[in-house]
Design an enzyme around this catalytic site. Structure first.
Site, PDB file in Angstrom:
ATOM      1  N   THR A  42       0.823  -1.205   0.000  1.00 27.41           N
ATOM      2  CA  THR A  42       0.000   0.000   0.000  1.00 27.41           C
ATOM      3  C   THR A  42       0.860   1.259   0.000  1.00 27.41           C
ATOM      4  O   THR A  42       0.338   2.364  -0.105  1.00 27.41           O
ATOM      5  CB  THR A  42      -0.943   0.019   1.220  1.00 27.41           C
ATOM      6  OG1 THR A  42      -0.191  -0.227   2.408  1.00 27.41           O
ATOM      7  CG2 THR A  42      -2.011  -1.038   1.074  1.00 27.41           C
ATOM      8  N   HIS A  47       9.626  -0.063   5.449  1.00 26.40           N
ATOM      9  CA  HIS A  47      10.223   0.710   6.534  1.00 26.40           C
ATOM     10  C   HIS A  47      10.896  -0.240   7.523  1.00 26.40           C
ATOM     11  O   HIS A  47      10.920  -1.459   7.312  1.00 26.40           O
ATOM     12  CB  HIS A  47       9.184   1.593   7.220  1.00 26.40           C
ATOM     13  CG  HIS A  47       7.967   0.861   7.719  1.00 26.40           C
ATOM     14  ND1 HIS A  47       7.997  -0.004   8.795  1.00 26.40           N
ATOM     15  CD2 HIS A  47       6.680   0.853   7.283  1.00 26.40           C
ATOM     16  CE1 HIS A  47       6.802  -0.504   9.006  1.00 26.40           C
ATOM     17  NE2 HIS A  47       5.977  -0.006   8.104  1.00 26.40           N
ATOM     18  N   HIS A  50       9.433  -3.582   8.571  1.00 32.61           N
ATOM     19  CA  HIS A  50       9.446  -4.680   7.601  1.00 32.61           C
ATOM     20  C   HIS A  50      10.771  -5.438   7.601  1.00 32.61           C
ATOM     21  O   HIS A  50      10.857  -6.530   7.041  1.00 32.61           O
ATOM     22  CB  HIS A  50       9.201  -4.149   6.186  1.00 32.61           C
ATOM     23  CG  HIS A  50       7.837  -3.570   5.978  1.00 32.61           C
ATOM     24  ND1 HIS A  50       7.621  -2.239   5.676  1.00 32.61           N
ATOM     25  CD2 HIS A  50       6.605  -4.136   6.039  1.00 32.61           C
ATOM     26  CE1 HIS A  50       6.326  -2.015   5.551  1.00 32.61           C
ATOM     27  NE2 HIS A  50       5.688  -3.147   5.766  1.00 32.61           N
ATOM     28  N   LYS A  84      -4.583  -2.122  13.095  1.00 29.26           N
ATOM     29  CA  LYS A  84      -5.117  -0.814  12.737  1.00 29.26           C
ATOM     30  C   LYS A  84      -6.396  -0.533  13.524  1.00 29.26           C
ATOM     31  O   LYS A  84      -7.192  -1.424  13.763  1.00 29.26           O
ATOM     32  CB  LYS A  84      -5.420  -0.748  11.239  1.00 29.26           C
ATOM     33  CG  LYS A  84      -4.192  -0.954  10.351  1.00 29.26           C
ATOM     34  CD  LYS A  84      -3.190   0.180  10.531  1.00 29.26           C
ATOM     35  CE  LYS A  84      -1.961  -0.022   9.662  1.00 29.26           C
ATOM     36  NZ  LYS A  84      -0.980   1.060   9.843  1.00 29.26           N
ATOM     37  N   ARG A  88      -7.984   0.940   6.457  1.00 30.00           N
ATOM     38  CA  ARG A  88      -6.906   1.445   5.613  1.00 30.00           C
ATOM     39  C   ARG A  88      -7.484   2.133   4.375  1.00 30.00           C
ATOM     40  O   ARG A  88      -8.576   1.808   3.917  1.00 30.00           O
ATOM     41  CB  ARG A  88      -5.991   0.306   5.150  1.00 30.00           C
ATOM     42  CG  ARG A  88      -5.199  -0.363   6.264  1.00 30.00           C
ATOM     43  CD  ARG A  88      -4.439  -1.532   5.689  1.00 30.00           C
ATOM     44  NE  ARG A  88      -3.761  -2.319   6.715  1.00 30.00           N
ATOM     45  CZ  ARG A  88      -2.448  -2.252   6.936  1.00 30.00           C
ATOM     46  NH1 ARG A  88      -1.707  -1.449   6.220  1.00 30.00           N
ATOM     47  NH2 ARG A  88      -1.893  -3.003   7.879  1.00 30.00           N
ATOM     48  N   GLN A 195      -6.120 -14.099   2.911  1.00 27.65           N
ATOM     49  CA  GLN A 195      -4.760 -14.452   3.301  1.00 27.65           C
ATOM     50  C   GLN A 195      -4.655 -15.951   3.560  1.00 27.65           C
ATOM     51  O   GLN A 195      -3.645 -16.579   3.231  1.00 27.65           O
ATOM     52  CB  GLN A 195      -4.320 -13.668   4.537  1.00 27.65           C
ATOM     53  CG  GLN A 195      -2.866 -13.983   4.935  1.00 27.65           C
ATOM     54  CD  GLN A 195      -2.329 -13.047   5.991  1.00 27.65           C
ATOM     55  OE1 GLN A 195      -2.641 -11.856   6.006  1.00 27.65           O
ATOM     56  NE2 GLN A 195      -1.501 -13.564   6.888  1.00 27.65           N
ATOM     57  N   ASP A 216       1.191  -9.567  15.016  1.00 25.26           N
ATOM     58  CA  ASP A 216      -0.158  -9.079  14.724  1.00 25.26           C
ATOM     59  C   ASP A 216      -0.839  -9.904  13.633  1.00 25.26           C
ATOM     60  O   ASP A 216      -2.051  -9.777  13.414  1.00 25.26           O
ATOM     61  CB  ASP A 216      -0.123  -7.598  14.314  1.00 25.26           C
ATOM     62  CG  ASP A 216       0.749  -7.347  13.082  1.00 25.26           C
ATOM     63  OD1 ASP A 216       1.594  -8.197  12.758  1.00 25.26           O
ATOM     64  OD2 ASP A 216       0.577  -6.286  12.455  1.00 25.26           O
ATOM     65  N   LYS A 253       6.822   2.905  19.131  1.00 24.63           N
ATOM     66  CA  LYS A 253       6.932   1.991  18.001  1.00 24.63           C
ATOM     67  C   LYS A 253       8.300   2.113  17.351  1.00 24.63           C
ATOM     68  O   LYS A 253       8.802   3.204  17.115  1.00 24.63           O
ATOM     69  CB  LYS A 253       5.830   2.298  16.984  1.00 24.63           C
ATOM     70  CG  LYS A 253       5.657   1.229  15.924  1.00 24.63           C
ATOM     71  CD  LYS A 253       4.435   1.515  15.077  1.00 24.63           C
ATOM     72  CE  LYS A 253       4.217   0.430  14.046  1.00 24.63           C
ATOM     73  NZ  LYS A 253       2.997   0.681  13.229  1.00 24.63           N
ATOM     74  N   LYS A 256       9.866   4.803  14.203  1.00 24.17           N
ATOM     75  CA  LYS A 256       9.173   6.074  14.066  1.00 24.17           C
ATOM     76  C   LYS A 256      10.147   7.208  14.363  1.00 24.17           C
ATOM     77  O   LYS A 256      10.854   7.209  15.362  1.00 24.17           O
ATOM     78  CB  LYS A 256       7.985   6.159  15.024  1.00 24.17           C
ATOM     79  CG  LYS A 256       6.899   5.146  14.734  1.00 24.17           C
ATOM     80  CD  LYS A 256       6.236   5.390  13.399  1.00 24.17           C
ATOM     81  CE  LYS A 256       5.358   6.624  13.427  1.00 24.17           C
ATOM     82  NZ  LYS A 256       4.626   6.813  12.147  1.00 24.17           N
ATOM     83  N   THR A 257      10.222   8.191  13.455  1.00 24.45           N
ATOM     84  CA  THR A 257      11.091   9.343  13.622  1.00 24.45           C
ATOM     85  C   THR A 257      10.240  10.601  13.646  1.00 24.45           C
ATOM     86  O   THR A 257       9.026  10.563  13.433  1.00 24.45           O
ATOM     87  CB  THR A 257      12.104   9.457  12.467  1.00 24.45           C
ATOM     88  OG1 THR A 257      11.406   9.878  11.272  1.00 24.45           O
ATOM     89  CG2 THR A 257      12.778   8.124  12.193  1.00 24.45           C
TER      90      THR A 257
END
Length: 446
Positions: A42, A47, A50, A84, A88, A195, A216, A253, A256-257
């Site tokens: 998506t 990131h 992953h 989530k 999405r 899935q 998750d 998390k 995350k920046t």
């Protein structure tokens, strides 16, 4: 004697839940196993989150197992509700296809660079460098599940697959329980069926016996293994393995920046900023991240983290260098390392003209932009060192705004050409610093 494949994953932190730990461990040690991990296309870039399944994949490849990456070109059109709190954004078919191509290239580059490194994780040797030789095949298959999902007949799918699913059981999984509080759409409710069908198709057509993923995904993975048993019979053996969802020691998390997610695509996060993220992790996270995000042998990790305090700085540099090399290549990693060292040693003075200076995050600025001066708050927002004028104002008031080694104390200050300096390469520049570690360079051009 080196540990088995499952033991390797456990000792490096890649283990949360398993459908049958004993049986899977024996299977992995007895024969080659085909396994897969799913990736959601998506977005155009992976990131840091992953990376966890990619590292686990590389470890399993080193033990001779066969990997598949299933890019969800089909399921991305639905949207995975896992993890989530709201639905999405639905992504168009063409965008999904383009994202899948981009992500596939990122995964291949990572695995090419990681192929040589993973083999030393349990050997006690030094970390390997470089990547697979040109022309050498990367031992994984990239598959798009749109191949079998895009043209499904919905009625037939419900009759053949949907009948094996219990709504009550689906609602017992944490993913759906959490979403029921905020609203779960019918389109998302279908995701687990799709899935699970992926796993069944891969089991039937490619003898895939194992699905791995973040914790998750536990409900989806278990549902897939159960579907295989129901369709193929009780003797069919399929397994699921999940990893912990990585968080920092402060509970936030991972990846995350201040600018958002720690992407692997250099156009979204520069190699220098990527390096600096890992260089500045908290002391309590260093050992965990060295185990999960590098292929350094355990004894090397032990040596690097045996002492705390200032001694951990060397471990952080090693962590940053290893991860950046795998994601961006050795040249970019070494440039980022040199730039960071130059800034640290000089406190910023002269750094852009020194080693790796050109690799600092920055952009060109026409000298004309400074003709009437730019407000200091606007300048720091333009550099991305502050997200708003309010944040820039607080930065100045707290003494954290620096331009060319001069601390800015006036929130009304205007920066013109007189603020510029010439670096060792004869270039006019403005080097901005926010706090102690974040830099941005404006290269002034006529």
């Amino acid at each position: 004697m080196r540990p088995g494949a499952l033991a390797r994953l456990k000792e490096r932190g890649f283990f949360a839940q398993c459908t049958d730990e004993e049986a899977l461990g024996e299977l992995l040690d007895r024969q080659q196993v085909t396994f897969y991990v799913g990736v959601d296309p998506t977005g155009s870039s992976l990131h840091a989150g992953h990376l966890v399944p990619l590292y686990a994949m590389a470890h399993l490849l080193e033990f001779g197992h066969q990997a598949m990456v299933v890019v969800g070109g089909g399921t991305a059109r639905i949207g995975d509700p896992s993890g989530k709190i709201e639905m999405r954004r639905l992504v168009g078919v063409e965008e999904v296809a383009e994202n899948a191509r981009s992500i596939g290239s990122q995964i291949e580059r990572f695995l090419r660079r990681g192929a040589a490194s993973a083999c030393v994780a349990g050997s006690g040797g030094a970390s390997a460098r470089g990547e697979a030789a040109d022309g050498e095949s990367v031992p994984f298959a990239l598959v798009d599940n749109a191949e079998w999902l895009a043209n499904l007949n919905y009625i037939e799918f419900l009759r053949e697959i949907g009948r094996h699913f219990s709504v009550n059981r689906m609602l017992s999984f944490e993913t759906y329980k959490m979403r029921l509080e905020t609203g779960l759409s019918f389109i998302e409710f279908n995701y687990q069926l799709l899935q699970s069908y992926d796993f069944l198709r891969l089991f039937q057509t490619r003898n895939c016996q194992l699905q791995i993923g973040g914790d998750d995904q536990w409900g989806n993975i278990v549902a897939g293994a159960d579907l295989i048993r129901r369709v193929e019979g009780s003797e069919a053996r399929a397994y699921g393995l999940t990893f912990p969802l990585v968080t920092r020691s402060d509970g936030k998390k991972m990846g995350k920046t201040e600018k958002g997610a720690l992407f692997l695509e250099p156009s979204l996060i520069s190699p220098y900023d990527f390096f600096q993220y890992w260089r500045n992790v908290a002391d309590d996270d260093v050992r965990k991240f060295l185990l999960m995000y590098t292929f350094l042998p355990l004894d090397v990790v032990d040596d690097l983290t045996r002492q705390g305090g200032a001694a951990l700085n060397a471990a952080k540099e090693r962590l940053a260098l290893e991860v950046t090399t795998l994601v961006h290549g050795e040249a970019e990693a070494q440039a980022a390392y040199a730039a960071a060292r130059a800034l640290f040693q000089s406190g910023g003075a002269g750094a852009p003209g020194g080693p790796g200076g050109a690799d600092l995050p920055g952009e060109e600025m026409p000298l004309g932009d400074l003709a009437e001066g730019i407000g200091v708050l606007e300048l720091f927002v333009r550099a991305g060192l502050a997200s708003s004028r309010g944040e820039a104002r607080r930065l100045v008031q707290q003494g954290g705004a620096v331009i060319n080694d001069t601390k800015v104390g006036d929130v009304e200050a205007r920066v013109d050409a007189s603020w510029a300096r010439e670096n060792d390469q004869g270039e006019e520049e403005l080097l901005l610093r926010a706090g102690k570690k974040r830099y941005f360079r404006f290269r002034l051009v006529s």
